[in-house]
Design a protein around this motif. Structure first.
Motif, mmCIF file in Angstrom:
data_model
loop_
_atom_site.group_PDB
_atom_site.id
_atom_site.type_symbol
_atom_site.label_atom_id
_atom_site.label_comp_id
_atom_site.label_asym_id
_atom_site.label_seq_id
_atom_site.Cartn_x
_atom_site.Cartn_y
_atom_site.Cartn_z
ATOM 1 N N MET A 1 -8.279 3.769 -7.357
ATOM 2 C CA MET A 1 -8.491 4.785 -6.335
ATOM 3 C C MET A 1 -8.301 4.207 -4.933
ATOM 4 S SD MET A 1 -8.808 7.693 -7.693
ATOM 5 C CE MET A 1 -9.292 8.612 -6.247
ATOM 6 N N ILE A 2 -8.696 2.946 -4.731
ATOM 7 C CA ILE A 2 -8.479 2.316 -3.422
ATOM 8 C C ILE A 2 -6.987 2.193 -3.151
ATOM 9 C CG2 ILE A 2 -8.792 0.227 -2.044
ATOM 10 C CD1 ILE A 2 -11.488 -0.136 -3.481
ATOM 11 N N PHE A 3 -6.205 1.784 -4.179
ATOM 12 C CA PHE A 3 -4.747 1.727 -4.027
ATOM 13 C C PHE A 3 -4.218 3.068 -3.543
ATOM 14 C CE2 PHE A 3 -4.374 -2.279 -6.031
ATOM 15 C CZ PHE A 3 -3.053 -2.681 -5.919
ATOM 16 N N SER A 4 -4.610 4.118 -4.231
ATOM 17 C CA SER A 4 -4.148 5.457 -3.897
ATOM 18 C C SER A 4 -4.588 5.856 -2.494
ATOM 19 C CB SER A 4 -4.689 6.448 -4.930
ATOM 20 O OG SER A 4 -4.292 7.750 -4.611
ATOM 21 N N GLN A 5 -5.830 5.568 -2.157
ATOM 22 C CA GLN A 5 -6.364 5.961 -0.852
ATOM 23 C C GLN A 5 -5.658 5.226 0.289
ATOM 24 O OE1 GLN A 5 -8.451 8.441 -0.225
ATOM 25 N NE2 GLN A 5 -8.320 8.080 1.968
ATOM 26 N N ILE A 6 -5.397 3.936 0.127
ATOM 27 C CA ILE A 6 -4.701 3.194 1.189
ATOM 28 C C ILE A 6 -3.286 3.739 1.365
ATOM 29 C CG2 ILE A 6 -3.763 0.950 1.854
ATOM 30 C CD1 ILE A 6 -6.343 -0.291 0.739
ATOM 31 N N GLY A 7 -2.630 4.069 0.262
ATOM 32 C CA GLY A 7 -1.314 4.695 0.363
ATOM 33 C C GLY A 7 -1.379 6.028 1.089
ATOM 34 N N ALA B 1 -11.382 12.134 2.425
ATOM 35 C CA ALA B 1 -11.097 12.606 3.776
ATOM 36 C C ALA B 1 -12.162 12.070 4.729
ATOM 37 C CB ALA B 1 -11.089 14.130 3.806
ATOM 38 N N PRO B 2 -11.783 11.852 5.992
ATOM 39 C CA PRO B 2 -12.767 11.380 6.959
ATOM 40 C C PRO B 2 -13.921 12.365 7.120
ATOM 41 C CG PRO B 2 -10.547 11.251 7.866
ATOM 42 C CD PRO B 2 -10.460 12.007 6.568
ATOM 43 N N THR B 3 -15.130 11.855 7.148
ATOM 44 C CA THR B 3 -16.324 12.665 7.365
ATOM 45 C C THR B 3 -17.226 11.938 8.348
ATOM 46 O OG1 THR B 3 -17.505 11.612 5.541
ATOM 47 C CG2 THR B 3 -16.278 13.626 5.021
ATOM 48 N N ASN C 1 -1.902 5.437 4.756
ATOM 49 C CA ASN C 1 -0.674 4.960 5.372
ATOM 50 C C ASN C 1 0.296 6.121 5.618
ATOM 51 O OD1 ASN C 1 0.944 2.891 6.434
ATOM 52 N ND2 ASN C 1 2.056 2.699 4.513
ATOM 53 N N GLN C 2 0.347 7.056 4.704
ATOM 54 C CA GLN C 2 1.249 8.195 4.844
ATOM 55 C C GLN C 2 0.698 9.276 5.768
ATOM 56 O OE1 GLN C 2 2.129 9.545 0.902
ATOM 57 N NE2 GLN C 2 3.340 7.738 0.406
ATOM 58 N N ASN C 3 -0.601 9.304 5.973
ATOM 59 C CA ASN C 3 -1.257 10.323 6.810
ATOM 60 C C ASN C 3 -2.041 9.649 7.930
ATOM 61 O OD1 ASN C 3 -0.769 12.939 5.174
ATOM 62 N ND2 ASN C 3 -1.409 11.428 3.669
ATOM 63 N N ARG C 4 -1.404 8.746 8.621
ATOM 64 C CA ARG C 4 -2.059 7.903 9.635
ATOM 65 C C ARG C 4 -2.808 8.706 10.676
ATOM 66 N NH1 ARG C 4 3.465 4.747 10.166
ATOM 67 N NH2 ARG C 4 3.287 3.491 8.279
ATOM 68 N N ASP C 5 -2.190 9.764 11.178
ATOM 69 C CA ASP C 5 -2.797 10.527 12.269
ATOM 70 C C ASP C 5 -4.160 11.093 11.893
ATOM 71 O OD1 ASP C 5 -0.605 9.972 13.809
ATOM 72 O OD2 ASP C 5 0.356 11.914 13.495
ATOM 73 N N ALA D 1 0.835 -1.202 0.000
ATOM 74 C CA ALA D 1 0.000 0.000 0.000
ATOM 75 C C ALA D 1 0.869 1.249 0.000
ATOM 76 C CB ALA D 1 -0.924 0.004 1.215
ATOM 77 N N ALA D 2 1.890 1.245 0.826
ATOM 78 C CA ALA D 2 2.769 2.419 0.891
ATOM 79 C C ALA D 2 3.524 2.606 -0.415
ATOM 80 C CB ALA D 2 3.748 2.271 2.051
ATOM 81 N N LEU D 3 4.041 1.525 -0.979
ATOM 82 C CA LEU D 3 4.784 1.611 -2.232
ATOM 83 C C LEU D 3 3.900 2.112 -3.361
ATOM 84 C CD1 LEU D 3 7.266 1.114 -3.997
ATOM 85 C CD2 LEU D 3 6.456 -1.234 -4.286
ATOM 86 N N PHE D 4 2.745 1.509 -3.530
ATOM 87 C CA PHE D 4 1.884 1.921 -4.631
ATOM 88 C C PHE D 4 1.376 3.337 -4.426
ATOM 89 C CE2 PHE D 4 -0.348 1.117 -8.419
ATOM 90 C CZ PHE D 4 -1.447 1.971 -8.362
ATOM 91 N N GLY D 5 1.035 3.683 -3.198
ATOM 92 C CA GLY D 5 0.582 5.041 -2.924
ATOM 93 C C GLY D 5 1.654 6.064 -3.247
ATOM 94 N N THR D 6 2.894 5.746 -2.888
ATOM 95 C CA THR D 6 3.998 6.648 -3.202
ATOM 96 C C THR D 6 4.185 6.772 -4.701
ATOM 97 O OG1 THR D 6 5.089 6.081 -1.134
ATOM 98 C CG2 THR D 6 6.453 7.084 -2.844
ATOM 99 N N LEU D 7 4.150 5.645 -5.392
ATOM 100 C CA LEU D 7 4.293 5.675 -6.849
ATOM 101 C C LEU D 7 3.144 6.439 -7.499
ATOM 102 C CD1 LEU D 7 5.491 2.039 -7.587
ATOM 103 C CD2 LEU D 7 6.845 4.133 -7.672
#
Length: 174
Positions: A73-79, A54-56, A82-86, A23-29
């Protein structure tokens, strides 16, 4: 025999890391491919970075519903998650994908996997059930489609932070 056990442990570890690292790799790519300074080489319009989910707050208690997104889009969203966990910790996430499970040194892991539109790559989210369940009796068959709803959280093991859905409920697709 020892070599086989070592190979299985390596295989199990690699499958476990699949939930987080792919997830992190694909999101970064995906995000680097969409950088504003990149030229559009005739593959169509570049995705708008503002399109991340974004959370709503919603009536059903789900803050981020990924069930209406396509695989890319799910790939991108999970990435992104993962990068914006907080931004997502404590939020209720809903996702649809294929069930997977494996055992690593006596500890069973469960995940919902999404394969990209080309069929070459897989990402997903690990989850832990809100209720005590027996495997395999209370779970779908591996590969069957399911919808999982759970609370986004993280845990750290051996200096690696993993994302997952805790207190999850799930249902097999019909």
């Amino acid at each position: 025999m020892k070599h086989m056990v070592g190979a299985w442990m390596q295989y199990a570890l690699s499958r476990r890391q699949l939930f987080a690292s792919c997830a992190a790799l694909f999101g970064t790519l995906a995000l680097s491919a969409c950088a504003p300074e990149q030229q559009n080489k005739g593959v169509g319009p570049l995705p708008d970075p503002e399109l991340q989910v974004a959370p709503t707050d919603s009536a059903d208690g789900v803050n981020v519903d990924l069930t209406h997104l396509n695989a890319m889009m799910i790939f991108s969203q999970i990435g992104y998650m993962n990068q914006n966990r907080d931004q997502f910790i404590g939020k209720t996430i809903k996702i649809k994908g294929n069930f997977d499970s494996y055992d690593n040194n006596g500890r069973r892991f469960y995940g919902v996997l999404i394969t990209d539109t080309t069929g070459c790559c897989t990402t997903g989210l690990e989850f832990s059930s809100a209720e005590e369940k027996a495997y395999p009796a209370d779970y779908p068959e591996i590969g069957n489609e399911m919808t999982v709803t759970g609370v986004f959280d993280t845990y750290t093991e051996e200096d690696i932070t993993y994302i997952y859905l805790r207190d999850a409920s799930f249902e097999a697709s019909k």
